[in-house]
Design a protein around this motif. Sequence first.
Motif, PDB file in Angstrom:
ATOM      1  N   ALA A  82      30.051  24.388  50.013  1.00  0.00           N
ATOM      2  CA  ALA A  82      30.209  25.843  49.887  1.00  0.00           C
ATOM      3  C   ALA A  82      30.655  26.458  51.202  1.00  0.00           C
ATOM      4  CB  ALA A  82      28.898  26.466  49.434  1.00  0.00           C
ATOM      5  N   LYS A  83      31.243  27.638  51.115  1.00  0.00           N
ATOM      6  CA  LYS A  83      31.719  28.343  52.306  1.00  0.00           C
ATOM      7  C   LYS A  83      31.648  29.843  52.065  1.00  0.00           C
ATOM      8  CE  LYS A  83      35.563  28.547  55.589  1.00  0.00           C
ATOM      9  NZ  LYS A  83      34.746  28.112  56.738  1.00  0.00           N
ATOM     10  N   ILE A  84      31.346  30.571  53.137  1.00  0.00           N
ATOM     11  CA  ILE A  84      31.363  32.031  53.107  1.00  0.00           C
ATOM     12  C   ILE A  84      32.667  32.533  53.714  1.00  0.00           C
ATOM     13  CG2 ILE A  84      30.336  34.116  54.109  1.00  0.00           C
ATOM     14  CD1 ILE A  84      27.632  32.770  53.932  1.00  0.00           C
ATOM     15  N   LEU A  85      33.334  33.435  52.998  1.00  0.00           N
ATOM     16  CA  LEU A  85      34.522  34.126  53.520  1.00  0.00           C
ATOM     17  C   LEU A  85      34.262  35.630  53.416  1.00  0.00           C
ATOM     18  CD1 LEU A  85      37.466  32.160  51.823  1.00  0.00           C
ATOM     19  CD2 LEU A  85      36.647  31.936  54.176  1.00  0.00           C
ATOM     20  N   GLU A  86      34.439  36.340  54.525  1.00  0.00           N
ATOM     21  CA  GLU A  86      34.242  37.784  54.515  1.00  0.00           C
ATOM     22  C   GLU A  86      35.545  38.489  54.878  1.00  0.00           C
ATOM     23  OE1 GLU A  86      30.483  37.416  57.099  1.00  0.00           O
ATOM     24  OE2 GLU A  86      30.124  39.226  55.888  1.00  0.00           O
ATOM     25  N   PHE A  87      35.824  39.563  54.152  1.00  0.00           N
ATOM     26  CA  PHE A  87      37.017  40.362  54.391  1.00  0.00           C
ATOM     27  C   PHE A  87      36.608  41.817  54.576  1.00  0.00           C
ATOM     28  CE2 PHE A  87      38.068  36.715  51.709  1.00  0.00           C
ATOM     29  CZ  PHE A  87      39.096  36.127  52.436  1.00  0.00           C
TER      30      PHE A  87
ATOM     31  N   VAL B 191      43.333  36.623  48.224  1.00  0.00           N
ATOM     32  CA  VAL B 191      43.356  35.587  47.185  1.00  0.00           C
ATOM     33  C   VAL B 191      43.981  34.303  47.723  1.00  0.00           C
ATOM     34  CG1 VAL B 191      44.342  34.969  44.938  1.00  0.00           C
ATOM     35  CG2 VAL B 191      43.328  37.233  45.281  1.00  0.00           C
ATOM     36  N   GLU B 192      45.036  34.434  48.514  1.00  0.00           N
ATOM     37  CA  GLU B 192      45.690  33.272  49.111  1.00  0.00           C
ATOM     38  C   GLU B 192      44.699  32.478  49.963  1.00  0.00           C
ATOM     39  OE1 GLU B 192      49.508  32.286  52.038  1.00  0.00           O
ATOM     40  OE2 GLU B 192      48.692  34.321  51.917  1.00  0.00           O
ATOM     41  N   GLU B 193      43.918  33.185  50.757  1.00  0.00           N
ATOM     42  CA  GLU B 193      42.957  32.501  51.627  1.00  0.00           C
ATOM     43  C   GLU B 193      41.845  31.848  50.817  1.00  0.00           C
ATOM     44  OE1 GLU B 193      40.186  33.327  55.564  1.00  0.00           O
ATOM     45  OE2 GLU B 193      41.864  34.668  55.096  1.00  0.00           O
ATOM     46  N   ILE B 194      41.385  32.525  49.783  1.00  0.00           N
ATOM     47  CA  ILE B 194      40.333  31.943  48.929  1.00  0.00           C
ATOM     48  C   ILE B 194      40.833  30.682  48.231  1.00  0.00           C
ATOM     49  CG2 ILE B 194      38.968  32.314  46.826  1.00  0.00           C
ATOM     50  CD1 ILE B 194      38.780  35.294  47.638  1.00  0.00           C
ATOM     51  N   LEU B 195      42.005  30.779  47.611  1.00  0.00           N
ATOM     52  CA  LEU B 195      42.509  29.661  46.805  1.00  0.00           C
ATOM     53  C   LEU B 195      43.024  28.501  47.659  1.00  0.00           C
ATOM     54  CD1 LEU B 195      44.302  31.487  43.844  1.00  0.00           C
ATOM     55  CD2 LEU B 195      42.001  30.516  43.936  1.00  0.00           C
ATOM     56  N   ALA B 196      43.202  28.734  48.955  1.00  0.00           N
ATOM     57  CA  ALA B 196      43.609  27.635  49.841  1.00  0.00           C
ATOM     58  C   ALA B 196      42.562  26.526  49.858  1.00  0.00           C
ATOM     59  CB  ALA B 196      43.842  28.165  51.257  1.00  0.00           C
ATOM     60  N   TYR B 197      41.316  26.875  49.546  1.00  0.00           N
ATOM     61  CA  TYR B 197      40.236  25.883  49.517  1.00  0.00           C
ATOM     62  C   TYR B 197      40.128  25.176  48.166  1.00  0.00           C
ATOM     63  CZ  TYR B 197      38.684  27.822  53.949  1.00  0.00           C
ATOM     64  OH  TYR B 197      38.619  28.211  55.262  1.00  0.00           O
ATOM     65  N   LYS B 198      40.937  25.613  47.193  1.00  0.00           N
ATOM     66  CA  LYS B 198      40.912  25.050  45.840  1.00  0.00           C
ATOM     67  C   LYS B 198      39.486  25.013  45.267  1.00  0.00           C
ATOM     68  CE  LYS B 198      45.064  22.202  46.409  1.00  0.00           C
ATOM     69  NZ  LYS B 198      45.486  22.861  47.657  1.00  0.00           N
ATOM     70  N   PRO B 199      38.780  26.153  45.325  1.00  0.00           N
ATOM     71  CA  PRO B 199      37.391  26.161  44.861  1.00  0.00           C
ATOM     72  C   PRO B 199      37.293  26.084  43.344  1.00  0.00           C
ATOM     73  CG  PRO B 199      38.096  28.393  45.356  1.00  0.00           C
ATOM     74  CD  PRO B 199      39.226  27.490  45.766  1.00  0.00           C
ATOM     75  N   LYS B 200      36.204  25.547  42.872  1.00  0.00           N
ATOM     76  CA  LYS B 200      35.928  25.543  41.434  1.00  0.00           C
ATOM     77  C   LYS B 200      35.198  26.822  41.011  1.00  0.00           C
ATOM     78  CE  LYS B 200      35.736  20.495  41.360  1.00  0.00           C
ATOM     79  NZ  LYS B 200      34.881  19.291  41.199  1.00  0.00           N
TER      80      LYS B 200
END
Length: 513
Positions: free
Chosen positions: A41-46, A56-65
């Motif tokens: 898991a990872k936390i991303l804050e904007f 969205v680009e930054e989130i999906l770069a991790y290919k999360p489920k």
Amino acid sequence: MNNNNSNNIDIIFTTLNSRFSHSSLSLRYLFANLKELKNSAKILEFVINSQTQTIVEEILAYKPKIVCIATYIWNATDVAEIVKYIKLISPNTIVALGGPEISHLPHRVNFEKADYFMFGEGEISVYNLCQNVLGGVRPKDKIIQAKPVEFDKIALPYDYYTDFDIKNRHIYIESSRGCPFTCEFCLSSIDSSMRYLPIDVFLAEIDKLWNRGARSYKFIDRTFNLKISYAKAILEYFLVKDEDYFLHFEVIPDNFPDELRELLKQFKAGSLQLEVGIQTLNLEVAKEINRNLRIQKIKENLAFLDNETKAHVHIDLIVGLPSETIESFSSNLDLLYSLSSGEIQIGILKKLSGTTLNRHDEIHGMVYNPNPPYDILQNNLIQFELMQDMKRFARFWDIVYNSGNFVKTSKLLFKNGKVFDNFFSFSKWLYKRSESTFKISLDRVAEYLFEYLSKDYDEELLVKTILDDVMLIEGRKIPPFLKKYKKYEKDFIQIEQSRANKRQVLRKESDEE
């Protein structure tokens, strides 16, 4: 939160904070309680108003489920956009939304593209959802309702503030959850039970943060001074510290016994900010919204805070409450100004999902903005045009009074003790003159004040008063409009000389050390 390669990140916890200096306590709670799933898991804050497609680009770069988004009144519209893009670009990614803007129906922003809505406190329910989804089992119900957690049993989040957070952001902490009061405009009234962490456990967490260098703490407890023994222990912890720090507490206005007062008096200037929820001083209005007021106690305690402590006091007052006339609000503001020199935050009533304010809608003709922030548009006592005036009043009040930039000039504006009436007239004039409520520079505000007050005060007094206010802060320059008043050039020179002398003294003291 970890050093994993992006390909290993199955779960993203994210939100949009209202400012860069803010940090999300809720995301860190969710992460802390992920148990064996933490490593994936990872936390991303904007920050709000960022480009949603870039987020969205930054989130999906991790290919999360799974993507879990904390949703609030200030970011709801952005979150809806982000959900829409995620589901368009990566339809198999599960999106779960939680937070106060999600936990109560009806949703007034369209979040229908999300897969799950997490109601209530999510420390346990979010872990269960992630465990199920990653295990190949998707819950059938879109709404997942959580019970209040046992506050002293869940994992605490404070280890998951990064060194960057500690250096650059406010650190949000809480020693309790719940609120015993039932004020109808407030979401906190929904959870009327009080739950506290053991004080030794909480102080140990603060101590770890302190040792890592944290010096700015914002307590999100709704009633910090409700349990005096608890408040005392926390204040005593900080009072023995030699270094500078900043503490923010939300306090109830009528509970400052002597033992608490003695501690508050010991804090030096700049170290303590107290947010005091007043909202209204009209007993009938307070009764209408289930708010208990002890007016005499409030007066005594505000006087104590103003005269015997160095705390920065932030007092909340609301426009638009059911049955409150503009004359009643005017009396509230005039009285508060006479009781405290602190900041008076003028808020516009908002109808938050989950509160019981809607019971007043028909009786009092309450009409609200259907979009965030759900602010009131009018009621049967304050029509739309006047409510618009009051929203501009609140904005200009922040710029002129709450900013602290015009302390002396404000006193000229508030002559004869008629704070509301005089500022309302000024606000109406200022909006007509500036045609704006935003992006008005300090120099321009000073010039508008000079122009407006010229009808009542002589030129010399205004020049010197505004000059004293504006030049109080080191590094500011004399406003250009004042430079044409050549006859006061000696005052300008005196200010520059005074600053130069002060710098020389400081430099000499530094050299001697």
